[in-house]
Scaffold this active site. Sequence first.
Site, PDB file in Angstrom:
ATOM      1  N   ARG A  85       0.812  -1.239   0.000  1.00 40.51           N
ATOM      2  CA  ARG A  85       0.000   0.000   0.000  1.00 40.51           C
ATOM      3  C   ARG A  85       0.831   1.268   0.000  1.00 40.51           C
ATOM      4  O   ARG A  85       0.387   2.311   0.468  1.00 40.51           O
ATOM      5  CB  ARG A  85      -0.973   0.023   1.176  1.00 40.51           C
ATOM      6  CG  ARG A  85      -1.965  -1.136   1.151  1.00 40.51           C
ATOM      7  CD  ARG A  85      -3.116  -0.932   2.112  1.00 40.51           C
ATOM      8  NE  ARG A  85      -3.864  -2.182   2.237  1.00 40.51           N
ATOM      9  CZ  ARG A  85      -3.621  -3.095   3.174  1.00 40.51           C
ATOM     10  NH1 ARG A  85      -2.672  -2.881   4.067  1.00 40.51           N
ATOM     11  NH2 ARG A  85      -4.338  -4.192   3.211  1.00 40.51           N
TER      12      ARG A  85
ATOM     13  N   LYS B 253       1.372  11.589 -10.852  1.00 41.92           N
ATOM     14  CA  LYS B 253       0.475  10.680 -11.575  1.00 41.92           C
ATOM     15  C   LYS B 253       1.240   9.419 -11.930  1.00 41.92           C
ATOM     16  O   LYS B 253       2.266   9.472 -12.604  1.00 41.92           O
ATOM     17  CB  LYS B 253      -0.040  11.343 -12.853  1.00 41.92           C
ATOM     18  CG  LYS B 253      -1.139  12.348 -12.626  1.00 41.92           C
ATOM     19  CD  LYS B 253      -1.799  12.717 -13.949  1.00 41.92           C
ATOM     20  CE  LYS B 253      -2.929  13.691 -13.740  1.00 41.92           C
ATOM     21  NZ  LYS B 253      -3.544  14.080 -15.027  1.00 41.92           N
TER      22      LYS B 253
ATOM     23  N   GLU C  24       6.192  19.913 -24.918  1.00 42.49           N
ATOM     24  CA  GLU C  24       5.621  20.222 -23.601  1.00 42.49           C
ATOM     25  C   GLU C  24       6.241  21.507 -23.033  1.00 42.49           C
ATOM     26  O   GLU C  24       5.587  22.240 -22.296  1.00 42.49           O
ATOM     27  CB  GLU C  24       5.819  19.053 -22.624  1.00 42.49           C
ATOM     28  CG  GLU C  24       5.130  17.749 -23.007  1.00 42.49           C
ATOM     29  CD  GLU C  24       3.630  17.689 -22.635  1.00 42.49           C
ATOM     30  OE1 GLU C  24       3.110  18.646 -22.019  1.00 42.49           O
ATOM     31  OE2 GLU C  24       2.975  16.685 -22.992  1.00 42.49           O
TER      32      GLU C  24
ATOM     33  N   LYS D 126       4.700  23.522 -13.601  1.00 41.96           N
ATOM     34  CA  LYS D 126       3.965  22.301 -13.268  1.00 41.96           C
ATOM     35  C   LYS D 126       3.822  22.144 -11.758  1.00 41.96           C
ATOM     36  O   LYS D 126       2.747  21.787 -11.260  1.00 41.96           O
ATOM     37  CB  LYS D 126       4.658  21.069 -13.867  1.00 41.96           C
ATOM     38  CG  LYS D 126       3.942  19.776 -13.504  1.00 41.96           C
ATOM     39  CD  LYS D 126       3.784  18.793 -14.606  1.00 41.96           C
ATOM     40  CE  LYS D 126       2.854  17.664 -14.177  1.00 41.96           C
ATOM     41  NZ  LYS D 126       2.871  16.524 -15.081  1.00 41.96           N
TER      42      LYS D 126
ATOM     43  N   GLU E 261      -6.437  16.627  -9.236  1.00 42.11           N
ATOM     44  CA  GLU E 261      -7.282  16.965 -10.372  1.00 42.11           C
ATOM     45  C   GLU E 261      -8.758  17.077  -9.966  1.00 42.11           C
ATOM     46  O   GLU E 261      -9.646  16.558 -10.631  1.00 42.11           O
ATOM     47  CB  GLU E 261      -7.131  15.880 -11.451  1.00 42.11           C
ATOM     48  CG  GLU E 261      -7.030  16.440 -12.831  1.00 42.11           C
ATOM     49  CD  GLU E 261      -6.392  15.458 -13.802  1.00 42.11           C
ATOM     50  OE1 GLU E 261      -6.561  14.249 -13.644  1.00 42.11           O
ATOM     51  OE2 GLU E 261      -5.714  15.926 -14.726  1.00 42.11           O
TER      52      GLU E 261
ATOM     53  N   ARG F 252      -5.716  21.846 -12.437  1.00 39.81           N
ATOM     54  CA  ARG F 252      -4.666  21.036 -13.040  1.00 39.81           C
ATOM     55  C   ARG F 252      -4.924  20.767 -14.522  1.00 39.81           C
ATOM     56  O   ARG F 252      -3.999  20.469 -15.282  1.00 39.81           O
ATOM     57  CB  ARG F 252      -4.552  19.708 -12.265  1.00 39.81           C
ATOM     58  CG  ARG F 252      -3.359  18.873 -12.662  1.00 39.81           C
ATOM     59  CD  ARG F 252      -3.015  17.820 -11.629  1.00 39.81           C
ATOM     60  NE  ARG F 252      -1.965  16.944 -12.144  1.00 39.81           N
ATOM     61  CZ  ARG F 252      -1.159  16.200 -11.404  1.00 39.81           C
ATOM     62  NH1 ARG F 252      -1.290  16.198 -10.110  1.00 39.81           N
ATOM     63  NH2 ARG F 252      -0.236  15.442 -11.944  1.00 39.81           N
TER      64      ARG F 252
ATOM     65  N   ASN G 179      -3.398  20.178 -19.618  1.00 34.80           N
ATOM     66  CA  ASN G 179      -3.844  19.316 -20.714  1.00 34.80           C
ATOM     67  C   ASN G 179      -4.053  20.075 -22.018  1.00 34.80           C
ATOM     68  O   ASN G 179      -4.658  19.558 -22.947  1.00 34.80           O
ATOM     69  CB  ASN G 179      -5.137  18.605 -20.328  1.00 34.80           C
ATOM     70  CG  ASN G 179      -4.907  17.586 -19.238  1.00 34.80           C
ATOM     71  OD1 ASN G 179      -3.897  16.887 -19.255  1.00 34.80           O
ATOM     72  ND2 ASN G 179      -5.810  17.526 -18.284  1.00 34.80           N
TER      73      ASN G 179
ATOM     74  N   HIS H  82      -3.972  18.297 -25.266  1.00 39.70           N
ATOM     75  CA  HIS H  82      -3.878  16.865 -24.995  1.00 39.70           C
ATOM     76  C   HIS H  82      -5.125  16.063 -25.373  1.00 39.70           C
ATOM     77  O   HIS H  82      -5.018  14.878 -25.678  1.00 39.70           O
ATOM     78  CB  HIS H  82      -3.516  16.626 -23.526  1.00 39.70           C
ATOM     79  CG  HIS H  82      -2.054  16.824 -23.261  1.00 39.70           C
ATOM     80  ND1 HIS H  82      -1.426  18.040 -23.456  1.00 39.70           N
ATOM     81  CD2 HIS H  82      -1.079  15.971 -22.849  1.00 39.70           C
ATOM     82  CE1 HIS H  82      -0.132  17.927 -23.155  1.00 39.70           C
ATOM     83  NE2 HIS H  82       0.106  16.679 -22.780  1.00 39.70           N
TER      84      HIS H  82
ATOM     85  N   HIS I 161      -4.382  12.903 -27.609  1.00 37.40           N
ATOM     86  CA  HIS I 161      -4.697  11.497 -27.327  1.00 37.40           C
ATOM     87  C   HIS I 161      -5.445  10.871 -28.503  1.00 37.40           C
ATOM     88  O   HIS I 161      -5.197   9.726 -28.864  1.00 37.40           O
ATOM     89  CB  HIS I 161      -5.522  11.382 -26.038  1.00 37.40           C
ATOM     90  CG  HIS I 161      -4.753  11.755 -24.812  1.00 37.40           C
ATOM     91  ND1 HIS I 161      -5.336  12.272 -23.683  1.00 37.40           N
ATOM     92  CD2 HIS I 161      -3.420  11.695 -24.541  1.00 37.40           C
ATOM     93  CE1 HIS I 161      -4.402  12.523 -22.779  1.00 37.40           C
ATOM     94  NE2 HIS I 161      -3.237  12.184 -23.274  1.00 37.40           N
TER      95      HIS I 161
ATOM     96  N   HIS J  28       4.550  11.067 -28.285  1.00 35.38           N
ATOM     97  CA  HIS J  28       3.564  11.841 -27.533  1.00 35.38           C
ATOM     98  C   HIS J  28       3.722  13.347 -27.766  1.00 35.38           C
ATOM     99  O   HIS J  28       2.755  14.053 -28.049  1.00 35.38           O
ATOM    100  CB  HIS J  28       3.670  11.525 -26.034  1.00 35.38           C
ATOM    101  CG  HIS J  28       2.720  12.299 -25.178  1.00 35.38           C
ATOM    102  ND1 HIS J  28       1.341  12.168 -25.292  1.00 35.38           N
ATOM    103  CD2 HIS J  28       2.926  13.249 -24.229  1.00 35.38           C
ATOM    104  CE1 HIS J  28       0.753  12.992 -24.433  1.00 35.38           C
ATOM    105  NE2 HIS J  28       1.693  13.656 -23.773  1.00 35.38           N
TER     106      HIS J  28
END
Lengths: 373, 373
Positions: free
Chosen positions: A133, A155, A197, A239, A249, A254, A258, A261, A265, A278
Amino acid sequence: MIPSPQGPPSTTVHVPLGDRSYEIDITSGLVEHAAARIHEVIPDLSHAIVIADLAVDEPWANQICEGLSTGSQKMRVSRRTVPSGEPSKSIAEFEQLLNWVLEEGGDRRSVVVAVGGGVIGDLAGYVAASFTRGIRFIQIPTTLLAMVDSSVGGKTGVNLPGAKNMVGAFWQPNLVLIDTEVLSTLPERSFLSGLAEVVKYGVIDDAEFFAWLETNSKALIARDSASLRYAIQVSCQCKARVVGEDERETTGRRAILNYGHTFAHAIEATAGYGKLLHGEAVSIGMQMAARLAIDLGLTNETLLQRQTDLLTACQLPTRFPEADPATMLPVMMRDKKVAHGKLRFILPTRLGKVEFVGDLEEAAVVRAIQASR
Amino acid sequence: MIPSPQGPPSTTVHVPLGDRSYEIDITSGLVEHAAARIHEVIPDLSHAIVIADLAVDEPWANQICEGLSTGSQKMRVSRRTVPSGEPSKSIAEFEQLLNWVLEEGGDRRSVVVAVGGGVIGDLAGYVAASFTRGIRFIQIPTTLLAMVDSSVGGKTGVNLPGAKNMVGAFWQPNLVLIDTEVLSTLPERSFLSGLAEVVKYGVIDDAEFFAWLETNSKALIARDSASLRYAIQVSCQCKARVVGEDERETTGRRAILNYGHTFAHAIEATAGYGKLLHGEAVSIGMQMAARLAIDLGLTNETLLQRQTDLLTACQLPTRFPEADPATMLPVMMRDKKVAHGKLRFILPTRLGKVEFVGDLEEAAVVRAIQASR
């Protein structure tokens, strides 16, 4: 923005997250001193679990492991490589790593050290988040993209078939070590992809930084160490600030990260994963987003022109000939940021400023895609 | 301790965890009103993901799903059953559930509802913790063990081969609904097994509650509704307080909940998983811990005698004829609470009071195991 791009050879960016706060060290030649710095942050470290991208195992992971397993504070080091590329971000790979950590005698005091790009950081971070955990975690990103994006912000996770980053955890590292020297072994296309980015931070948050990038794109492409350090520093600062305001988020803040993005995607998915990097997809996605913003009357052609010129100077693609609204829109609707089946976008109003736009007509999105072919 | 066991027919226990705080409702006949209560806590709910133990799908999960999908606030309900028993707590089952949630169109606003015992709660909770890095989660425990233990406190996860609960997350539910009526369909042996954890709370935290249990064990075994509600309430209050003091098991405070458990895990592993129920192993484990405490001069025979008598009155085993230090000790050393290879125990000094004891000689542990055969 920091006043001068010629700062000291070493910079630290603080990520403010209460008792989950941590530092990002940005410097050159850091890998050889990684062990000492890790010991500073985690004094009771006795077992390091190094998970490295196969492509950077030599020389970088090797140097790091050597530093950790020798010297006055030597410790037990378990080491494993993972193949580069998105397919490694799977539950199957996650499970294999967890069983391996158990076999290696990992316990709650062990520390996971990720050495690689975004794929390795996300995967190893999710292992750190999940084993008993949650155990401690250090990111040593080896791609420009990971340095300015995925290694900061907590993330972690893996993909499900057909759905990227669908499984994971928010799990903050205890330390991020960014060594610009590591970029010397990064393939050209991957390096340039990371610049997308960097440009993004200029558009969404910092017009002055955008102007600095316009002036210094040549130095960056030549991988000039001081320029890189400065660009990475400003990117990480942006960031870190945004993540500090909205760690999980939940407030929507946040989401400004994106920018481009949602389109990206869909571009990656319809191009077939792996065909476009990417950052390349993000570059095209930002163009679509800027065109959508113009279509909606939110901004003017000047922003698009300057963005196009800077991305071009960074040798990034600004168009996607195969762009097809019929295939891209369904993917965009499945994006996990879609709420109640409504598309939402981060769109620029002027350089350094973006807005959250929801509930817009599909036709405008279709036009933005078609105009970017 | 709450003054009177004959409280109102409905009780709420608050779990104090800052912005992760939640309520535990304890009452009878709650299942038929579950949908209304869930809507109170999560007003924007539009998609429920019900994961139920196959053994309680009829009638309990059925009733809950019916309530959710009908009425004025009806919503979309996805429903799936999982086989009872420890083998379901695997990464393979976790992966299947995640893929199913994706197929069902789950998104960040979906809510996972676990209906079952500890296995289902841990597994479904880990799915909730992981899908899109975490969605909302409701526990509806259907075993006494889950009501007083696993459904409270936010521990979720699955097993690795040979190592229980080795993978998971701390993920707090938004609501726990405990309906004592549900216990009417619980098999006798499972019900009695749950009483072991109830007795545990008396030993570690509350001598008065222990005395109440001595007086009321017959009523509990007869599943008297008011007695059950009271026993569950005191148990949940104790657990909620300890969890509130040490959510992530970092200060050591939460470890007091593990009284008897280091022995119990080794008993379960050497007996072969499934042969003894968890509560039965905990019952024997508490006896070993009490004997170890006497051996170390921490407590006296009276405590052991009263514990033995109460466990016996609850029809729980107090001895383990197959107990073998040679097989149990290696398992205990692998326990994830072991730090730096040293065994540590939670041992009683008097009823309602335990101490953390580390660094003790192996021979004393061996004697405690042998004396419990």
